[in-house]
Design a protein around this motif. Sequence first.
Motif, PDB file in Angstrom:
ATOM      1  N   ALA A 191       0.772  -1.117  -0.361  1.00 53.28           N
ATOM      2  CA  ALA A 191       0.108   0.413   0.251  1.00 53.28           C
ATOM      3  C   ALA A 191       0.613   1.230  -0.133  1.00 53.28           C
ATOM      4  O   ALA A 191       0.944   1.885  -0.694  1.00 53.28           O
ATOM      5  CB  ALA A 191      -1.206   0.287   1.341  1.00 53.28           C
ATOM      6  N   PHE A 192       1.885   1.473   0.241  1.00 49.94           N
ATOM      7  CA  PHE A 192       2.888   2.369   1.047  1.00 49.94           C
ATOM      8  C   PHE A 192       3.432   2.372  -1.004  1.00 49.94           C
ATOM      9  O   PHE A 192       3.842   3.889  -0.967  1.00 49.94           O
ATOM     10  CB  PHE A 192       4.160   2.267   2.244  1.00 49.94           C
ATOM     11  CG  PHE A 192       5.173   3.557   1.576  1.00 49.94           C
ATOM     12  CD1 PHE A 192       4.291   4.181   2.485  1.00 49.94           C
ATOM     13  CD2 PHE A 192       5.992   3.341   1.219  1.00 49.94           C
ATOM     14  CE1 PHE A 192       5.813   5.100   2.095  1.00 49.94           C
ATOM     15  CE2 PHE A 192       6.910   3.733   1.810  1.00 49.94           C
ATOM     16  CZ  PHE A 192       7.040   5.730   1.799  1.00 49.94           C
ATOM     17  N   LEU A 193       3.711   1.369  -1.039  1.00 53.00           N
ATOM     18  CA  LEU A 193       4.641   1.617  -2.509  1.00 53.00           C
ATOM     19  C   LEU A 193       3.935   2.414  -3.973  1.00 53.00           C
ATOM     20  O   LEU A 193       3.415   3.068  -3.974  1.00 53.00           O
ATOM     21  CB  LEU A 193       5.098   0.221  -3.517  1.00 53.00           C
ATOM     22  CG  LEU A 193       6.703  -0.187  -2.440  1.00 53.00           C
ATOM     23  CD1 LEU A 193       6.741  -1.903  -2.575  1.00 53.00           C
ATOM     24  CD2 LEU A 193       7.630   0.883  -2.379  1.00 53.00           C
ATOM     25  N   ILE A 194       2.574   1.616  -3.472  1.00 51.37           N
ATOM     26  CA  ILE A 194       1.486   2.025  -4.538  1.00 51.37           C
ATOM     27  C   ILE A 194       1.189   3.824  -4.289  1.00 51.37           C
ATOM     28  O   ILE A 194       1.047   4.281  -4.966  1.00 51.37           O
ATOM     29  CB  ILE A 194       0.219   0.984  -4.443  1.00 51.37           C
ATOM     30  CG1 ILE A 194       0.556  -0.122  -4.458  1.00 51.37           C
ATOM     31  CG2 ILE A 194      -1.448   2.092  -5.144  1.00 51.37           C
ATOM     32  CD1 ILE A 194      -0.731  -0.670  -4.956  1.00 51.37           C
ATOM     33  N   GLY A 195       0.751   4.022  -2.912  1.00 54.68           N
ATOM     34  CA  GLY A 195       1.224   5.502  -2.327  1.00 54.68           C
ATOM     35  C   GLY A 195       2.002   6.650  -2.950  1.00 54.68           C
ATOM     36  O   GLY A 195       1.676   7.381  -3.545  1.00 54.68           O
ATOM     37  N   ALA A 196       3.030   5.992  -3.107  1.00 61.51           N
ATOM     38  CA  ALA A 196       4.411   6.289  -3.129  1.00 61.51           C
ATOM     39  C   ALA A 196       4.419   6.408  -4.747  1.00 61.51           C
ATOM     40  O   ALA A 196       4.422   7.452  -5.275  1.00 61.51           O
ATOM     41  CB  ALA A 196       5.502   6.103  -2.335  1.00 61.51           C
ATOM     42  N   GLY A 197       4.335   5.529  -5.460  1.00 60.33           N
ATOM     43  CA  GLY A 197       3.820   5.627  -6.963  1.00 60.33           C
ATOM     44  C   GLY A 197       3.066   6.551  -7.487  1.00 60.33           C
ATOM     45  O   GLY A 197       3.421   7.636  -8.147  1.00 60.33           O
ATOM     46  N   ALA A 198       1.904   6.551  -6.816  1.00 59.21           N
ATOM     47  CA  ALA A 198       0.872   7.614  -7.288  1.00 59.21           C
ATOM     48  C   ALA A 198       1.351   9.266  -7.094  1.00 59.21           C
ATOM     49  O   ALA A 198       0.895  10.109  -8.001  1.00 59.21           O
ATOM     50  CB  ALA A 198      -0.210   7.206  -6.375  1.00 59.21           C
ATOM     51  N   ALA A 199       1.241   9.342  -5.896  1.00 62.51           N
ATOM     52  CA  ALA A 199       2.550  10.757  -5.734  1.00 62.51           C
ATOM     53  C   ALA A 199       3.410  10.508  -6.641  1.00 62.51           C
ATOM     54  O   ALA A 199       3.054  12.159  -7.034  1.00 62.51           O
ATOM     55  CB  ALA A 199       2.890  10.336  -4.349  1.00 62.51           C
ATOM     56  N   PHE A 200       4.271  10.171  -6.929  1.00 63.93           N
ATOM     57  CA  PHE A 200       5.315  10.889  -8.082  1.00 63.93           C
ATOM     58  C   PHE A 200       4.123  10.850  -8.961  1.00 63.93           C
ATOM     59  O   PHE A 200       4.987  11.437 -10.000  1.00 63.93           O
ATOM     60  CB  PHE A 200       6.597   9.268  -8.051  1.00 63.93           C
ATOM     61  CG  PHE A 200       7.692   9.143  -8.911  1.00 63.93           C
ATOM     62  CD1 PHE A 200       8.278  10.461  -9.072  1.00 63.93           C
ATOM     63  CD2 PHE A 200       7.622   8.684  -9.685  1.00 63.93           C
ATOM     64  CE1 PHE A 200       9.462  11.073  -9.555  1.00 63.93           C
ATOM     65  CE2 PHE A 200       8.367   9.420 -11.207  1.00 63.93           C
ATOM     66  CZ  PHE A 200       9.272   9.935 -10.643  1.00 63.93           C
ATOM     67  N   ALA A 201       3.750   9.521  -9.476  1.00 67.70           N
ATOM     68  CA  ALA A 201       3.376  10.007 -10.702  1.00 67.70           C
ATOM     69  C   ALA A 201       2.563  11.641 -11.109  1.00 67.70           C
ATOM     70  O   ALA A 201       2.142  12.504 -12.090  1.00 67.70           O
ATOM     71  CB  ALA A 201       2.513   9.024 -11.486  1.00 67.70           C
ATOM     72  N   VAL A 202       1.648  12.300  -9.746  1.00 70.12           N
ATOM     73  CA  VAL A 202       0.926  13.081  -9.757  1.00 70.12           C
ATOM     74  C   VAL A 202       1.884  14.250 -10.356  1.00 70.12           C
ATOM     75  O   VAL A 202       1.571  15.441 -10.939  1.00 70.12           O
ATOM     76  CB  VAL A 202       0.005  13.389  -8.591  1.00 70.12           C
ATOM     77  CG1 VAL A 202      -1.014  14.784  -8.781  1.00 70.12           C
ATOM     78  CG2 VAL A 202      -0.753  11.829  -8.683  1.00 70.12           C
ATOM     79  N   THR A 203       2.855  14.189  -9.617  1.00 71.68           N
ATOM     80  CA  THR A 203       4.305  15.201  -9.583  1.00 71.68           C
ATOM     81  C   THR A 203       4.480  15.593 -10.705  1.00 71.68           C
ATOM     82  O   THR A 203       4.975  16.278 -10.607  1.00 71.68           O
ATOM     83  CB  THR A 203       5.107  14.977  -7.807  1.00 71.68           C
ATOM     84  OG1 THR A 203       5.172  14.224  -8.463  1.00 71.68           O
ATOM     85  CG2 THR A 203       4.074  14.958  -7.133  1.00 71.68           C
ATOM     86  N   VAL A 204       4.997  14.577 -11.269  1.00 67.56           N
ATOM     87  CA  VAL A 204       5.883  14.472 -12.237  1.00 67.56           C
ATOM     88  C   VAL A 204       4.550  14.835 -13.491  1.00 67.56           C
ATOM     89  O   VAL A 204       5.221  15.971 -14.376  1.00 67.56           O
ATOM     90  CB  VAL A 204       6.419  13.088 -12.978  1.00 67.56           C
ATOM     91  CG1 VAL A 204       6.231  12.881 -14.487  1.00 67.56           C
ATOM     92  CG2 VAL A 204       6.836  12.810 -12.313  1.00 67.56           C
TER      93      VAL A 204
END
Length: 106
Positions: free
Chosen positions: A13-26
Motif C-alpha cells: 500500500a505504501f509503494l502504491i501510494g508513493a508511486g501514485a504521488a510520484f506520478a501526480v507530481t511528474v
Amino acid sequence: MTGKKIWATGAAAFLIGAGAAFAVTVMVDDDPKVTVQPESATTADMPQTRDGLIAAWAAELKKAGKKKPDGWEKLPTGEIRDRYLSQYFINAPDANDIDPGMVKRD
C-alpha cells in the motif's frame, strides 16, 4: 503468518501510494507562468530623438491652439521632453468628456 501478511500489505500500500504521488507530481506543470506587463502608452509612443520630441511637442501644442515659446531652440532635450509630456497630459480627455454620466463613488 498473519503478521507477515499485514506487513506485506502495508508495504504494498505504501509503494502504491508513493508511486501514485510520484506520478501526480511528474504530470503537474510546475513551471511558473511568465506574464509581461504591457508598456504604458507614453513610454511606447515616446519619441527618442530630439527632432522627434520637437515634432511631438509641436503637435500637442497645435491641438491646444498654442505655439512654441520664443527661444525654444535653446532648451535642452530633457526640458523639451518634459514640456511635451506636460502638454500631452494637459490635452488628455477629462473623465467627464469620456463618460459624462459617470457618478463618482466615495
